[in-house]
Design a protein around this motif. Sequence first.
Motif, short mmCIF file in Angstrom:
data_model
loop_
_atom_site.label_atom_id
_atom_site.label_comp_id
_atom_site.label_asym_id
_atom_site.label_seq_id
_atom_site.Cartn_x
_atom_site.Cartn_y
_atom_site.Cartn_z
N LEU A 1 0.71 -1.19 0.05
CA LEU A 1 -0.16 0.21 0.06
C LEU A 1 0.80 1.34 0.06
CD1 LEU A 1 -2.81 -1.14 2.60
CD2 LEU A 1 -3.07 -0.54 -0.03
N TRP A 2 2.04 1.28 0.39
CA TRP A 2 2.76 2.48 0.67
C TRP A 2 4.16 2.24 -0.22
CZ3 TRP A 2 1.16 6.90 3.05
CH2 TRP A 2 2.11 7.79 3.27
N ARG A 3 4.07 2.76 -1.24
CA ARG A 3 5.18 2.37 -2.11
C ARG A 3 6.04 3.77 -2.39
NH1 ARG A 3 2.72 -1.70 -6.51
NH2 ARG A 3 1.17 -2.67 -4.89
N VAL A 4 5.97 5.02 -1.62
CA VAL A 4 6.73 6.06 -1.62
C VAL A 4 8.25 6.00 -1.89
CG1 VAL A 4 4.74 7.34 -0.50
CG2 VAL A 4 6.68 6.43 0.59
N ALA A 5 9.04 4.84 -1.47
CA ALA A 5 10.45 4.97 -1.47
C ALA A 5 10.81 4.43 -3.01
CB ALA A 5 10.79 3.98 -0.57
N GLU A 6 9.86 3.86 -3.86
CA GLU A 6 10.31 3.29 -5.00
C GLU A 6 10.83 4.26 -5.86
OE1 GLU A 6 7.85 -0.62 -5.30
OE2 GLU A 6 7.09 1.18 -6.26
N ALA A 7 10.29 5.64 -5.95
CA ALA A 7 10.51 6.54 -7.24
C ALA A 7 11.92 7.27 -7.04
CB ALA A 7 9.45 7.37 -7.17
N GLN A 8 12.53 7.31 -5.71
CA GLN A 8 13.45 8.25 -5.52
C GLN A 8 14.57 7.50 -4.59
OE1 GLN A 8 12.38 12.52 -4.63
NE2 GLN A 8 11.34 12.47 -6.52
N VAL A 9 13.85 7.17 -3.69
CA VAL A 9 14.92 6.66 -2.31
C VAL A 9 15.54 5.64 -2.78
CG1 VAL A 9 14.82 5.77 -0.26
CG2 VAL A 9 13.68 7.84 -0.63
N MET A 10 14.93 4.54 -3.39
CA MET A 10 15.32 3.22 -3.81
C MET A 10 16.62 3.40 -4.87
SD MET A 10 12.28 0.53 -3.07
CE MET A 10 12.10 -0.19 -1.40
N PRO A 11 15.93 3.79 -6.10
CA PRO A 11 17.21 4.19 -6.96
C PRO A 11 18.36 5.02 -6.32
CG PRO A 11 15.04 4.97 -7.90
CD PRO A 11 14.82 4.62 -6.21
N VAL A 12 18.16 5.86 -5.56
CA VAL A 12 19.48 6.48 -5.00
C VAL A 12 20.29 5.44 -3.90
CG1 VAL A 12 20.05 8.30 -3.13
CG2 VAL A 12 18.69 8.91 -5.23
N CYS A 13 19.57 4.90 -3.32
CA CYS A 13 20.31 3.83 -2.53
C CYS A 13 20.78 2.86 -3.44
CB CYS A 13 19.17 3.32 -1.45
SG CYS A 13 18.64 4.12 -0.11
N GLU A 14 20.23 2.41 -4.34
CA GLU A 14 20.92 1.25 -5.26
C GLU A 14 22.18 1.83 -5.94
OE1 GLU A 14 19.52 -2.01 -8.48
OE2 GLU A 14 18.64 -0.04 -8.37
N ARG A 15 22.24 3.09 -6.42
CA ARG A 15 23.59 3.60 -6.67
C ARG A 15 24.59 3.81 -5.69
NH1 ARG A 15 19.81 6.57 -9.78
NH2 ARG A 15 20.12 8.56 -8.43
N ALA A 16 24.12 4.04 -4.38
CA ALA A 16 25.02 4.19 -3.34
C ALA A 16 25.57 3.37 -2.51
CB ALA A 16 24.45 5.45 -2.40
N GLY A 17 25.04 2.05 -2.83
CA GLY A 17 25.37 1.07 -2.30
C GLY A 17 24.84 0.76 -0.84
N ILE A 18 23.34 1.39 -0.51
CA ILE A 18 22.59 1.32 0.46
C ILE A 18 21.33 0.52 0.32
CG2 ILE A 18 21.05 2.85 2.27
CD1 ILE A 18 23.03 5.13 1.21
N GLY A 19 21.40 -0.49 1.30
CA GLY A 19 20.18 -1.69 1.18
C GLY A 19 19.07 -1.16 2.10
N GLN A 20 17.80 -1.78 1.74
CA GLN A 20 16.83 -1.48 2.55
C GLN A 20 16.35 -2.50 3.59
OE1 GLN A 20 15.52 1.76 1.35
NE2 GLN A 20 17.21 1.71 0.19
N PHE A 21 16.23 -1.87 4.76
CA PHE A 21 15.34 -2.51 5.78
C PHE A 21 13.80 -2.05 5.80
CE2 PHE A 21 19.29 -2.73 8.60
CZ PHE A 21 19.64 -4.23 8.51
N ALA A 22 13.00 -2.82 4.92
CA ALA A 22 11.87 -2.52 4.81
C ALA A 22 11.06 -2.60 6.03
CB ALA A 22 11.07 -3.20 3.57
N SER A 23 10.23 -1.67 6.40
CA SER A 23 9.32 -1.65 7.65
C SER A 23 7.97 -1.21 7.30
CB SER A 23 9.99 -0.70 8.76
OG SER A 23 9.67 0.60 8.33
N VAL A 24 7.11 -1.76 8.44
CA VAL A 24 5.56 -1.58 8.11
C VAL A 24 5.30 -2.09 7.12
CG1 VAL A 24 3.57 -0.08 8.74
CG2 VAL A 24 6.07 0.79 9.30
N ALA A 25 5.66 -3.41 6.81
CA ALA A 25 5.28 -4.00 5.23
C ALA A 25 4.09 -4.74 5.63
CB ALA A 25 6.29 -5.31 5.12
N LEU A 26 3.62 -4.85 6.88
CA LEU A 26 2.18 -5.45 6.89
C LEU A 26 1.07 -4.24 7.18
CD1 LEU A 26 2.68 -8.42 9.38
CD2 LEU A 26 2.52 -8.51 6.87
#
Length: 325
Positions: A176-201
């Motif tokens: 339901l909450w995908r706000v990280a997909e557009a900007q945060v996740m691409p930036v993190c991928e280039r920077a070598g930063i992994g995601q701890f996804a929270s509130v997934a339920l």
Amino acid sequence: MEYRRLGASGLSVSEISHGNWLTHAGGAACVEAALDAGITTFHTAAAWDGGAAEENLAAALAHARRDDLVVCTGIFWPEGPGPNEAGLSRKHLRTSLHGSLRRLRTDYIDVYQLLRFDYRTPLDETFLALSDLVRQGKILYAGTAEWTAEQLLEAKPIAERHGVPLVANQPHYSMLWRVAEAQVMPVCERAGIGQFASVALAQGVLTGKYRPGHIPPDSRAAVPGEARKAVWPLLMPDLIERVGMLRGVADEAGLTMAQLALAWALQHATVASVVTGASNPAQVTENAKASGITLDLDVLTQIDQLLGSFVQTDPRLTWSPPASG
């Protein structure tokens, strides 16, 4: 349980992490179930319940081998009434970390997380303080939580300059909450930063426990307090009805609703681990079985079609509170 590398680091974390924000009281049985399921990664924070969350986690992990664990704790929220007992200042970083080490009964933290962006404190000050703690061996890696793409882009070179391995970010991330997909996740991928996804339920909404017009008496929404405040905005009848339709998708995939939601978050390439809490050991065992599941395109498409306009994607909703005081 399967394990993934955290960003570009050499640190392996379990695909399912155990967090104890709202579920730490009496959580020893849950922690035991997590260990039995192969979960090695545990999340807590200094400010949660006045430090009791860290103390309870330490007690529950007392018999575990420390080298087998990835212990994550974090800083930002107020830990007392004083003006220097919140935020990411050098002083607060030092005092808060030492308190966390004492409560967690350990001499180092695996991933030390900056739980929100601090508009009052220069990033150079924060990362210089973290650099000292890294050199002293008190923290091994650093992470952020709910930072915007712009904030991460600014922080990464500063962290590198000060020798701080910034390897993790913890966004709210669910079907339901995908706000990280557009900007945060691409930036993190280039920077070598992994995601701890929270509130997934989605505060339990995606488990299917809530039905239109029915709130289970033992659920978060039925108990006054922080848990109820967190879940109540999600209990819109139309949304609950749509979520209920996912039950057929989960059944067809041979999964519970919770496993479907957790597995969905793990499909994203930058997600190293999904952080989830539980109020009883059976939930921990169920959640752990989401590890290693691959959802096919058919399932992902059905999820998108069913949830439709209820999915939130606006990157501007990544949020840190404004400075206070």
